[in-house]
Motif scaffolding. Structure first.
Motif, PDB file in Angstrom:
ATOM      1  N   MET A   1       0.848  -1.170   0.000  1.00 16.65           N
ATOM      2  CA  MET A   1       0.000   0.000   0.000  1.00 16.65           C
ATOM      3  C   MET A   1       0.894   1.234   0.000  1.00 16.65           C
ATOM      4  O   MET A   1       1.888   1.286   0.685  1.00 16.65           O
ATOM      5  CB  MET A   1      -0.880  -0.032   1.242  1.00 16.65           C
ATOM      6  N   THR A   2       0.505   2.224  -0.787  1.00 18.08           N
ATOM      7  CA  THR A   2       1.250   3.461  -0.813  1.00 18.08           C
ATOM      8  C   THR A   2       0.952   4.227   0.476  1.00 18.08           C
ATOM      9  O   THR A   2      -0.189   4.563   0.753  1.00 18.08           O
ATOM     10  CB  THR A   2       0.872   4.309  -2.039  1.00 18.08           C
ATOM     11  N   THR A   3       1.984   4.480   1.231  1.00 23.53           N
ATOM     12  CA  THR A   3       1.826   5.086   2.549  1.00 23.53           C
ATOM     13  C   THR A   3       1.208   6.471   2.467  1.00 23.53           C
ATOM     14  O   THR A   3       0.369   6.824   3.294  1.00 23.53           O
ATOM     15  CB  THR A   3       3.184   5.154   3.267  1.00 23.53           C
ATOM     16  N   ASN A   4       1.581   7.276   1.461  1.00 22.20           N
ATOM     17  CA  ASN A   4       1.049   8.634   1.365  1.00 22.20           C
ATOM     18  C   ASN A   4      -0.460   8.637   1.154  1.00 22.20           C
ATOM     19  O   ASN A   4      -1.169   9.422   1.771  1.00 22.20           O
ATOM     20  CB  ASN A   4       1.736   9.406   0.234  1.00 22.20           C
ATOM     21  N   VAL A   5      -0.967   7.786   0.288  1.00 22.44           N
ATOM     22  CA  VAL A   5      -2.408   7.704   0.061  1.00 22.44           C
ATOM     23  C   VAL A   5      -3.100   7.244   1.335  1.00 22.44           C
ATOM     24  O   VAL A   5      -4.105   7.812   1.758  1.00 22.44           O
ATOM     25  CB  VAL A   5      -2.749   6.766  -1.126  1.00 22.44           C
ATOM     26  N   TYR A   6      -2.551   6.225   1.977  1.00 22.21           N
ATOM     27  CA  TYR A   6      -3.121   5.722   3.230  1.00 22.21           C
ATOM     28  C   TYR A   6      -3.148   6.823   4.294  1.00 22.21           C
ATOM     29  O   TYR A   6      -4.173   7.049   4.941  1.00 22.21           O
ATOM     30  CB  TYR A   6      -2.320   4.520   3.726  1.00 22.21           C
ATOM     31  N   ASN A   7      -2.036   7.524   4.468  1.00 22.67           N
ATOM     32  CA  ASN A   7      -1.960   8.588   5.468  1.00 22.67           C
ATOM     33  C   ASN A   7      -2.944   9.710   5.170  1.00 22.67           C
ATOM     34  O   ASN A   7      -3.605  10.221   6.077  1.00 22.67           O
ATOM     35  CB  ASN A   7      -0.542   9.143   5.573  1.00 22.67           C
ATOM     36  N   ASP A   8      -3.049  10.101   3.910  1.00 19.89           N
ATOM     37  CA  ASP A   8      -3.974  11.168   3.536  1.00 19.89           C
ATOM     38  C   ASP A   8      -5.423  10.746   3.776  1.00 19.89           C
ATOM     39  O   ASP A   8      -6.236  11.532   4.257  1.00 19.89           O
ATOM     40  CB  ASP A   8      -3.779  11.569   2.077  1.00 19.89           C
ATOM     41  N   LEU A   9      -5.748   9.518   3.444  1.00 24.80           N
ATOM     42  CA  LEU A   9      -7.104   9.019   3.668  1.00 24.80           C
ATOM     43  C   LEU A   9      -7.439   8.957   5.158  1.00 24.80           C
ATOM     44  O   LEU A   9      -8.514   9.376   5.580  1.00 24.80           O
ATOM     45  CB  LEU A   9      -7.291   7.638   3.044  1.00 24.80           C
ATOM     46  N   THR A  10      -6.516   8.446   5.957  1.00 25.98           N
ATOM     47  CA  THR A  10      -6.795   8.347   7.397  1.00 25.98           C
ATOM     48  C   THR A  10      -6.860   9.728   8.044  1.00 25.98           C
ATOM     49  O   THR A  10      -7.663   9.940   8.952  1.00 25.98           O
ATOM     50  CB  THR A  10      -5.768   7.456   8.114  1.00 25.98           C
ATOM     51  N   THR A  11      -6.073  10.664   7.575  1.00 24.96           N
ATOM     52  CA  THR A  11      -6.143  12.034   8.089  1.00 24.96           C
ATOM     53  C   THR A  11      -7.511  12.629   7.800  1.00 24.96           C
ATOM     54  O   THR A  11      -8.141  13.236   8.675  1.00 24.96           O
ATOM     55  CB  THR A  11      -5.038  12.910   7.475  1.00 24.96           C
ATOM     56  N   PHE A  12      -7.990  12.438   6.576  1.00 21.23           N
ATOM     57  CA  PHE A  12      -9.320  12.940   6.230  1.00 21.23           C
ATOM     58  C   PHE A  12     -10.399  12.254   7.061  1.00 21.23           C
ATOM     59  O   PHE A  12     -11.330  12.896   7.544  1.00 21.23           O
ATOM     60  CB  PHE A  12      -9.602  12.758   4.741  1.00 21.23           C
ATOM     61  N   MET A  13     -10.282  10.954   7.248  1.00 27.08           N
ATOM     62  CA  MET A  13     -11.260  10.222   8.053  1.00 27.08           C
ATOM     63  C   MET A  13     -11.264  10.753   9.500  1.00 27.08           C
ATOM     64  O   MET A  13     -12.322  10.869  10.107  1.00 27.08           O
ATOM     65  CB  MET A  13     -10.968   8.727   8.039  1.00 27.08           C
ATOM     66  N   ASN A  14     -10.109  11.080  10.028  1.00 28.83           N
ATOM     67  CA  ASN A  14     -10.034  11.652  11.378  1.00 28.83           C
ATOM     68  C   ASN A  14     -10.765  12.991  11.455  1.00 28.83           C
ATOM     69  O   ASN A  14     -11.404  13.305  12.458  1.00 28.83           O
ATOM     70  CB  ASN A  14      -8.585  11.833  11.817  1.00 28.83           C
ATOM     71  N   GLU A  15     -10.682  13.780  10.392  1.00 24.87           N
ATOM     72  CA  GLU A  15     -11.354  15.075  10.363  1.00 24.87           C
ATOM     73  C   GLU A  15     -12.876  14.926  10.393  1.00 24.87           C
ATOM     74  O   GLU A  15     -13.584  15.819  10.844  1.00 24.87           O
ATOM     75  CB  GLU A  15     -10.927  15.866   9.126  1.00 24.87           C
ATOM     76  N   LEU A  16     -13.378  13.792   9.923  1.00 19.89           N
ATOM     77  CA  LEU A  16     -14.822  13.574   9.922  1.00 19.89           C
ATOM     78  C   LEU A  16     -15.403  13.489  11.331  1.00 19.89           C
ATOM     79  O   LEU A  16     -16.595  13.727  11.524  1.00 19.89           O
ATOM     80  CB  LEU A  16     -15.169  12.299   9.150  1.00 19.89           C
ATOM     81  N   THR A  17     -14.570  13.170  12.301  1.00 23.76           N
ATOM     82  CA  THR A  17     -15.077  13.084  13.673  1.00 23.76           C
ATOM     83  C   THR A  17     -15.563  14.447  14.169  1.00 23.76           C
ATOM     84  O   THR A  17     -16.371  14.509  15.084  1.00 23.76           O
ATOM     85  CB  THR A  17     -14.016  12.518  14.639  1.00 23.76           C
ATOM     86  N   PHE A  18     -15.113  15.524  13.541  1.00 27.32           N
ATOM     87  CA  PHE A  18     -15.591  16.862  13.895  1.00 27.32           C
ATOM     88  C   PHE A  18     -16.981  17.128  13.309  1.00 27.32           C
ATOM     89  O   PHE A  18     -17.639  18.080  13.695  1.00 27.32           O
ATOM     90  CB  PHE A  18     -14.608  17.942  13.434  1.00 27.32           C
ATOM     91  N   ASP A  19     -17.412  16.295  12.356  1.00 29.63           N
ATOM     92  CA  ASP A  19     -18.747  16.413  11.752  1.00 29.63           C
ATOM     93  C   ASP A  19     -19.702  15.361  12.310  1.00 29.63           C
ATOM     94  O   ASP A  19     -20.611  14.916  11.630  1.00 29.63           O
ATOM     95  CB  ASP A  19     -18.668  16.269  10.230  1.00 29.63           C
ATOM     96  N   ASN A  20     -19.440  14.935  13.514  1.00 25.39           N
ATOM     97  CA  ASN A  20     -20.309  13.993  14.231  1.00 25.39           C
ATOM     98  C   ASN A  20     -20.155  12.537  13.804  1.00 25.39           C
ATOM     99  O   ASN A  20     -20.938  11.692  14.212  1.00 25.39           O
ATOM    100  CB  ASN A  20     -21.776  14.401  14.103  1.00 25.39           C
ATOM    101  N   TRP A  21     -19.190  12.203  12.992  1.00 27.18           N
ATOM    102  CA  TRP A  21     -18.921  10.806  12.660  1.00 27.18           C
ATOM    103  C   TRP A  21     -18.075  10.220  13.783  1.00 27.18           C
ATOM    104  O   TRP A  21     -17.287  10.916  14.417  1.00 27.18           O
ATOM    105  CB  TRP A  21     -18.156  10.697  11.342  1.00 27.18           C
ATOM    106  N   TYR A  22     -18.215   8.922  14.028  1.00 23.54           N
ATOM    107  CA  TYR A  22     -17.362   8.282  15.021  1.00 23.54           C
ATOM    108  C   TYR A  22     -16.949   6.892  14.526  1.00 23.54           C
ATOM    109  O   TYR A  22     -17.617   6.290  13.689  1.00 23.54           O
ATOM    110  CB  TYR A  22     -18.030   8.207  16.399  1.00 23.54           C
TER     111      TYR A  22
END
Length: 89
Positions: A1-22
């Motif tokens: 797995m390309t680490t940069n794509v994985y890191n960018d995706l997980t960073t974005f997913m973490n930001e979703l927790t501010f929009d009430n996602w958990y």
């Protein structure tokens, strides 16, 4: 797995927790998020066999949308961001 794509995706997913996602699940190769009182709205991202698999909720529906991308395809992140932004609007 390309680490940069994985890191960018997980960073974005973490930001979703501010929009009430958990997180329901958060492991190295599988992430599932949902919203309180809307448990059928699940964002499911799995990194498997050099492919990123997305299962995303359809707005105002109990069904979901599935798509997959190569793990080094940066359009995967763009796709996810656009889709979730529309879903949250």
């Amino acid at each position: 797995m390309t680490t940069n794509v994985y890191n960018d995706l997980t960073t974005f997913m973490n930001e979703l927790t501010f929009d009430n996602w958990y997180y329901i699940k958060n492991s190295h190769n599988h992430i599932i998020l949902t919203k309180p009182h809307f448990e059928l709205d699940r964002i499911d991202v799995e990194f498997k066999n050099n492919i990123i698999h997305f299962s995303l909720p359809l707005k105002n529906s109990s069904y979901s949308f599935y798509n997959k991308f190569s793990n080094d395809d940066y359009t995967a992140l763009s796709f996810l961001k656009t889709y979730i932004t529309d879903l949250n609007s």
